[in-house]
Design a protein around this motif. Structure first.
Motif, PDB file in Angstrom:
ATOM      1  N   ARG A 134       0.840  -1.216   0.000  1.00  0.00           N
ATOM      2  CA  ARG A 134       0.000   0.000   0.000  1.00  0.00           C
ATOM      3  C   ARG A 134       0.861   1.246   0.000  1.00  0.00           C
ATOM      4  NH1 ARG A 134      -4.175   0.093   4.726  1.00  0.00           N
ATOM      5  NH2 ARG A 134      -5.461   1.327   3.357  1.00  0.00           N
TER       6      ARG A 134
ATOM      7  N   LEU B 279       0.915   4.171  -2.688  1.00  0.00           N
ATOM      8  CA  LEU B 279       0.717   5.587  -2.373  1.00  0.00           C
ATOM      9  C   LEU B 279       1.815   6.433  -3.011  1.00  0.00           C
ATOM     10  CD1 LEU B 279      -0.802   7.755  -0.795  1.00  0.00           C
ATOM     11  CD2 LEU B 279       0.674   7.253   1.148  1.00  0.00           C
TER      12      LEU B 279
ATOM     13  N   LEU C  73       1.440   9.406  -5.776  1.00  0.00           N
ATOM     14  CA  LEU C  73       1.897  10.776  -5.565  1.00  0.00           C
ATOM     15  C   LEU C  73       2.960  11.194  -6.569  1.00  0.00           C
ATOM     16  CD1 LEU C  73       2.150  10.810  -1.702  1.00  0.00           C
ATOM     17  CD2 LEU C  73       0.369  11.764  -3.151  1.00  0.00           C
ATOM     18  N   GLY C  74       3.410  10.264  -7.399  1.00  0.00           N
ATOM     19  CA  GLY C  74       4.341  10.688  -8.428  1.00  0.00           C
ATOM     20  C   GLY C  74       5.693  10.010  -8.444  1.00  0.00           C
TER      21      GLY C  74
ATOM     22  N   SER D  31      -1.771  -1.306 -10.835  1.00  0.00           N
ATOM     23  CA  SER D  31      -1.995   0.134 -10.843  1.00  0.00           C
ATOM     24  C   SER D  31      -1.926   0.656  -9.412  1.00  0.00           C
ATOM     25  CB  SER D  31      -3.359   0.458 -11.441  1.00  0.00           C
ATOM     26  OG  SER D  31      -4.368   0.207 -10.487  1.00  0.00           O
ATOM     27  N   PRO D  32      -1.576   1.949  -9.244  1.00  0.00           N
ATOM     28  CA  PRO D  32      -1.449   2.510  -7.896  1.00  0.00           C
ATOM     29  C   PRO D  32      -2.705   2.287  -7.051  1.00  0.00           C
ATOM     30  CG  PRO D  32      -0.714   4.097  -9.532  1.00  0.00           C
ATOM     31  CD  PRO D  32      -1.242   2.925 -10.288  1.00  0.00           C
ATOM     32  N   VAL D  33      -3.863   2.389  -7.666  1.00  0.00           N
ATOM     33  CA  VAL D  33      -5.094   2.241  -6.890  1.00  0.00           C
ATOM     34  C   VAL D  33      -5.242   0.803  -6.389  1.00  0.00           C
ATOM     35  CG1 VAL D  33      -7.546   2.623  -6.826  1.00  0.00           C
ATOM     36  CG2 VAL D  33      -6.152   3.949  -8.357  1.00  0.00           C
TER      37      VAL D  33
ATOM     38  N   HIS E 166     -10.364   8.322  -9.504  1.00  0.00           N
ATOM     39  CA  HIS E 166      -9.127   7.588  -9.800  1.00  0.00           C
ATOM     40  C   HIS E 166      -8.846   7.575 -11.301  1.00  0.00           C
ATOM     41  CE1 HIS E 166      -9.778   5.200  -5.814  1.00  0.00           C
ATOM     42  NE2 HIS E 166      -9.183   6.364  -5.615  1.00  0.00           N
TER      43      HIS E 166
ATOM     44  N   LEU F  26      -4.937   7.337 -12.060  1.00  0.00           N
ATOM     45  CA  LEU F  26      -4.472   6.353 -11.085  1.00  0.00           C
ATOM     46  C   LEU F  26      -4.970   4.960 -11.427  1.00  0.00           C
ATOM     47  CD1 LEU F  26      -5.120   8.381  -7.848  1.00  0.00           C
ATOM     48  CD2 LEU F  26      -2.909   7.592  -8.664  1.00  0.00           C
ATOM     49  N   ASP F  27      -6.045   4.912 -12.203  1.00  0.00           N
ATOM     50  CA  ASP F  27      -6.635   3.636 -12.578  1.00  0.00           C
ATOM     51  C   ASP F  27      -6.989   3.756 -14.056  1.00  0.00           C
ATOM     52  OD1 ASP F  27      -7.586   1.116 -12.342  1.00  0.00           O
ATOM     53  OD2 ASP F  27      -9.337   1.617 -11.110  1.00  0.00           O
TER      54      ASP F  27
ATOM     55  N   ASP G  59       3.335   4.739 -18.609  1.00  0.00           N
ATOM     56  CA  ASP G  59       3.304   4.878 -17.159  1.00  0.00           C
ATOM     57  C   ASP G  59       4.199   6.006 -16.640  1.00  0.00           C
ATOM     58  OD1 ASP G  59       2.447   3.584 -14.548  1.00  0.00           O
ATOM     59  OD2 ASP G  59       4.627   3.623 -14.327  1.00  0.00           O
ATOM     60  N   ARG G  60       5.365   6.154 -17.255  1.00  0.00           N
ATOM     61  CA  ARG G  60       6.311   7.156 -16.776  1.00  0.00           C
ATOM     62  C   ARG G  60       5.766   8.582 -16.948  1.00  0.00           C
ATOM     63  NH1 ARG G  60      11.313   8.293 -15.266  1.00  0.00           N
ATOM     64  NH2 ARG G  60      11.717  10.383 -15.992  1.00  0.00           N
TER      65      ARG G  60
ATOM     66  N   THR H  88       3.036   9.249 -14.559  1.00  0.00           N
ATOM     67  CA  THR H  88       3.548   9.512 -13.218  1.00  0.00           C
ATOM     68  C   THR H  88       4.014  10.952 -13.086  1.00  0.00           C
ATOM     69  OG1 THR H  88       4.277   7.222 -13.125  1.00  0.00           O
ATOM     70  CG2 THR H  88       5.166   8.714 -11.480  1.00  0.00           C
ATOM     71  N   LEU H  89       4.753  11.426 -14.101  1.00  0.00           N
ATOM     72  CA  LEU H  89       5.256  12.802 -14.047  1.00  0.00           C
ATOM     73  C   LEU H  89       4.105  13.794 -14.038  1.00  0.00           C
ATOM     74  CD1 LEU H  89       8.409  12.658 -16.305  1.00  0.00           C
ATOM     75  CD2 LEU H  89       8.213  12.680 -13.812  1.00  0.00           C
TER      76      LEU H  89
ATOM     77  N   ARG I 268       1.082  13.241 -12.847  1.00  0.00           N
ATOM     78  CA  ARG I 268       0.507  13.201 -11.494  1.00  0.00           C
ATOM     79  C   ARG I 268       1.351  14.020 -10.538  1.00  0.00           C
ATOM     80  NH1 ARG I 268      -0.582   7.532 -12.054  1.00  0.00           N
ATOM     81  NH2 ARG I 268       1.354   7.015 -10.998  1.00  0.00           N
ATOM     82  N   ARG I 269       2.663  13.848 -10.677  1.00  0.00           N
ATOM     83  CA  ARG I 269       3.567  14.506  -9.741  1.00  0.00           C
ATOM     84  C   ARG I 269       3.481  16.024  -9.864  1.00  0.00           C
ATOM     85  NH1 ARG I 269       9.720  13.294 -10.692  1.00  0.00           N
ATOM     86  NH2 ARG I 269       9.139  11.171 -10.197  1.00  0.00           N
TER      87      ARG I 269
ATOM     88  N   PHE J  44      -3.794  14.806  -4.725  1.00  0.00           N
ATOM     89  CA  PHE J  44      -4.840  13.825  -4.426  1.00  0.00           C
ATOM     90  C   PHE J  44      -4.985  13.631  -2.921  1.00  0.00           C
ATOM     91  CE2 PHE J  44      -7.734  10.539  -5.079  1.00  0.00           C
ATOM     92  CZ  PHE J  44      -8.002  10.434  -6.432  1.00  0.00           C
TER      93      PHE J  44
ATOM     94  N   PHE K 275      -6.815  10.887  -0.652  1.00  0.00           N
ATOM     95  CA  PHE K 275      -7.548   9.633  -0.742  1.00  0.00           C
ATOM     96  C   PHE K 275      -8.567   9.508   0.383  1.00  0.00           C
ATOM     97  CE2 PHE K 275      -3.690   8.712  -3.076  1.00  0.00           C
ATOM     98  CZ  PHE K 275      -4.203   8.078  -4.188  1.00  0.00           C
TER      99      PHE K 275
ATOM    100  N   SER L 177      -8.869   6.918   2.299  1.00  0.00           N
ATOM    101  CA  SER L 177      -8.132   6.435   3.478  1.00  0.00           C
ATOM    102  C   SER L 177      -6.713   6.103   3.047  1.00  0.00           C
ATOM    103  CB  SER L 177      -8.798   5.189   4.050  1.00  0.00           C
ATOM    104  OG  SER L 177      -8.764   4.160   3.093  1.00  0.00           O
ATOM    105  N   PHE L 178      -5.882   5.857   4.029  1.00  0.00           N
ATOM    106  CA  PHE L 178      -4.457   5.563   3.797  1.00  0.00           C
ATOM    107  C   PHE L 178      -3.817   6.593   2.884  1.00  0.00           C
ATOM    108  CE2 PHE L 178      -0.633   3.433   2.390  1.00  0.00           C
ATOM    109  CZ  PHE L 178      -0.167   2.980   3.605  1.00  0.00           C
ATOM    110  N   ASN L 179      -3.593   7.764   3.444  1.00  0.00           N
ATOM    111  CA  ASN L 179      -3.055   8.867   2.680  1.00  0.00           C
ATOM    112  C   ASN L 179      -1.585   9.117   2.896  1.00  0.00           C
ATOM    113  OD1 ASN L 179      -4.671  10.640   0.968  1.00  0.00           O
ATOM    114  ND2 ASN L 179      -6.119  10.471   2.663  1.00  0.00           N
TER     115      ASN L 179
END
Ligand code: ATP
Ligand code: MG
Lengths: 463, 253
Positions: free
Chosen positions: A361, A365, A369-370, A455-457, B59, B64-65, B84-85, B88-89, B91-92, B97, B99, B101-103
């Motif tokens: 997890r 996360l 976040l990147g 996937s991250p999710v 998501h 993210l999904d 994917d790369r 990611t950039l 998103r960054r 985001f 979430f 839970s579990f942030n």
């Protein structure tokens, strides 16, 4: 507390390795006794006794290391299951009963593993004997090697696995039902508990042990009996260090971490390795012990070798022909020590990869976040590298100290002895670096790949 | 020549997006042919019954999904088939985001968690950004908790740290999944005011999932989701109006 099959895998493997080692040692003892001792009954008995003693000592070392590895594996599994345990406790499960059932599983796992190991050990021996016969190194008739005595290592390994599962599952008692609802994973209950008492005991053990070690070296200049004092010092101080691992290892890790650079990946990895002292000491202490044993032996024999060389230059007559026997003895003993190191390495790889899986997890996360998948993989690799390098380095240092003290205490009084500088065989250093690299890769590549494939999710949804 | 997402005044957009979970009998359709946009510089609330697909929509929009079919844009970038790369950039640099839970990264303390997006980019906040982070931390009331690790924080405190992190780099687009779910009404109001200001002062676009009609009344626009479809859409409304719509939705189910 039911565990999943993959969580048992390492324990079975460790039990199997120990079982195979025990079976090989036993059969080897029988075979060697028959070969070395001619026909005289008296001679046979004394050879058997001597070989038997050596076998027992090495087997004991192996299952001791195996036991520590198993206890740490169980501890890691339980740390990753804190929430499950808390939930069970929440709905009314009795902590002591959970622990007892975990330990009971240890009996079964130990039994299965050591039986597998014994069968493999017997198989290897059959192969070796056949090979020896075909090359003519062994006579046509060899004694019956498969004896009822082979039950002994199985029993010993099973008991040790049970005991270490019991010790490793101690943590279950510290889990409170509240932790089921905690939003943050990994509440580290065991990092602070009884820390002061542990610290004081550890410091006392190390201090007294170090004094005795020094005394052993000094006494060793006069008489061989120094080794007895030194050995006691060694055992005490090493127990102290093992006990202090959660305090000591983070410091060692921090030192190594600083050398890894300052990219975000490296920095996060360095912090991760240090933030949970319980986790990192669980993952590393087995390997520290393994490397210490191997290094200690290598340094001791190599110092011994130096003394012999020096002595044989001064007194050539007294030391004729000693070289060859020495080289062979060193070879055999290296293999025997190496086995314990292998067990330790198996444990390390397993603990590290388990803890990567448990952090799915968290890695999800970071990706959300990147962090790129590559960065996550590099971070996990850096963490594993940091841990294995730290344990190998620490083991090397301890091994040099203990090996040198041992050699001095035993042989300082010998003809041509006196104080010699510790000498370190190059193959130990090279081997250690190689081992550290291989372990880091083995422990991190596969689980990190698995962690970044989803996937991250999906990773975040893992519990 | 197709009209771009920006020209539509949107910060992010999905077109004909579906998302199924599982296969065969147990399959769940979380999103069913959804087409919707998040308006640039506006505060959008997403409402709907539990399990209606709100989290899944966020998501997918944030990359993210993945979706089963349809297209997803963030700004003018079509992220549907982005490697994917690059994803990611994106998103960054452009998305924050929070979430459900579990942030928070459990090994890092609150401050390091807030600074994580900067760390990931390999830089430190500049003077202006530092001042912004300080004001965020003060507004959110977590200034005295910065050295604590997540398991030492309450659920609401963890959530506020996550909000600070999502806003710290002032990303174009912020997704927040029930950011006020664990908060008392006063802290909740403060968070909502903060989000509103982020839109009006810095032109950020914010999408927030909520079950609370009062929280949704802070938004410029409200989307209603049911069974994986957008079923209604309103401009700024009062809590009473929003409650009425929610009740009506439940009645027709
Ligand atoms: N990883 C998954 N695997 C299977 N089904 C899933 C998964 N994620 C979501 N679902 C299903 O998709 C549907 C929509 O889920 P989603 O989390 O988007 O709902 P939600 O509107 O956010 O609900 P809530 O208000 O309870 O958070 C639900 O029926 C859920 O069971
Ligand atoms: Mg949701």
């Amino acid at each position: 507390m039911r565990m999943r099959w993959r969580e048992y895998r390492a324990t079975i493997l460790v039990a199997a390795l120990s079982g195979a080692f025990g079976a090989l040692l036993l059969q080897g003892t029988v075979l060697l006794t028959a070969l070395v001792a001619g026909d005289s009954i008296g001679e046979k008995e004394s050879v058997q006794l001597a070989l038997g003693l050596v076998a027992v000592v090495f087997f004991a070392i192996a299952i001791f290391v195996g036991g520590i590895v198993t206890a740490n594996t169980v501890g890691t599994v339980i740390a990753g299951r804190t929430r499950d345990i808390a939930l069970l406790r929440l709905v009314g499960a009795d902590a002591r009963r959970l622990r007892a059932s975990t330990a009971r599983d240890g009996i079964l796992v130990g039994l299965v593993g050591s039986l597998i190991g014994t069968v493999v050990g017997i198989g290897i021996m059959v192969g070796l004997v056949a090979l020896g016969r075909s090359t003519g190194d062994l006579p046509e008739t060899t004694p019956q090697l498969v004896t009822p005595m082979l039950v002994a290592p199985v029993v010993a390994v099973t008991l040790v696995t049970w005991l270490s599962s019991w010790v490793g599952s101690r943590r279950i008692l510290a889990v409170s039902p509240i932790q089921a609802s905690a939003a943050a994973v990994e509440p580290d209950a065991d990092t602070v508990r009884s820390a002061t008492g542990r610290r004081i005991t550890a410091i006392a053990l190390v201090a007294v042990g170090a004094l005795l070690l020094a005394a052993g070296v000094v006494i060793g200049l006069v008489t061989m009996l120094g080794i007895l004092v030194g050995m006691l010092g060694g055992i005490l101080s090493f127990s102290g260090i093992v006990l202090a691992a959660p305090f000591v290892m983070p410091a060692v890790l921090r030192l190594v971490g600083r050398a890894m650079g300052s990219s975000p990946t490296a920095r996060l990895a360095a912090e991760n390795a240090v933030r949970n002292p319980a986790r990192s000491s669980r993952a590393t202490i087995g390997l520290v012990i393994g490397v210490t044993l191997v290094t200690m032996f290598a340094v001791a024999t190599s110092s011994y070798y130096d003394m012999i060389v020096r002595a044989s230059e001064q007194y050539p007559d007294d030391f004729a022909g000693v070289d060859e026997t020495l080289a062979m003895t060193i070879g055999v003993f290296s293999v025997l020590f190496g086995f314990s190191a292998v067990i330790a390495a198996v444990g390390m790889v397993n603990t590290l990869s388990l803890s990567v899986l448990q952090r799915q997890r968290e890695l999800g996360l970071l990706r959300a976040l990147g962090f790129t998948a590559g960065q996550v993989r590099r971070m996990v690799l850096a963490e594993a590298a940091q841990m294995s390098v730290a344990s190998v380095l620490f083991g090397l240092v301890l091994g040099v100290v203990y090996g040198w003290c041992g050699a001095q205490a035993l042989l300082g009084s010998m003809l041509g002895g006196g104080l010699v500088a510790p000498s370190m065989p190059w193959f130990v250093l090279g081997g250690a670096v190689l081992v550290a690299a291989v372990l880091a890769a083995a422990a991190s590549v596969a689980p990190a790949r698995r962690a970044t494939r989803v996937s991250p999710v999906a990773a975040l949804a893992v519990d | 020549m197709t009209i771009t997402t920006t020209e539509m005044g949107l910060a992010a957009r999905v077109a004909g997006v579906s998302r199924r979970f599982g296969v065969g009998h147990g399959a769940v359709v979380a999103l069913d042919d959804v087409s919707v946009g998040i308006r640039r510089g506006q505060f959008t609330a997403i409402m709907g019954p539990s399990g209606s697909g709100k989290s899944t929509l966020m998501h997918v929009m944030a990359g993210l999904d993945s979706s089963d079919n349809g297209s997803v844009w963030v700004g003018d970038t079509d992220i549907t088939r982005l490697p994917d790369r690059d994803l990611t950039l994106l998103r960054r640099r452009r998305i924050g985001f929070v979430f459900q839970s579990f942030n928070l990264v459990p090994t890092l303390d609150a401050r390091s968690n807030i600074l994580l997006p900067f760390d990931l980019d390999g830089r430190k906040p500049n003077v202006d950004e530092s001042r912004w982070i300080d004001s965020l931390v003060t507004t959110l009331g977590i200034a005295d908790r910065l050295t604590h690790r997540p398991h030492e924080l309450s659920g609401g405190q963890q959530q506020r740290v996550a909000i600070a992190r999502a806003l710290a780099t002032r990303p174009d687009l912020v997704f927040a999944d029930e950011p006020t779910g664990n908060l008392d009404s006063r802290s909740g109001r403060e968070v909502l005011t903060l989000l509103t200001e982020a839109c009006s002062r810095f032109g950020q676009s914010i999408a927030m999932v909520t079950h609370d009609p009062v929280a949704a009344s802070y938004a410029d626009r409200i989307l209603f989701l049911a069974d994986g479809r957008i079923v209604d859409e309103r401009e700024r409304s009062t809590p009473e109006q929003i409650s009425a719509i929610m009740l009506a939705m439940e009645a027709t189910r």
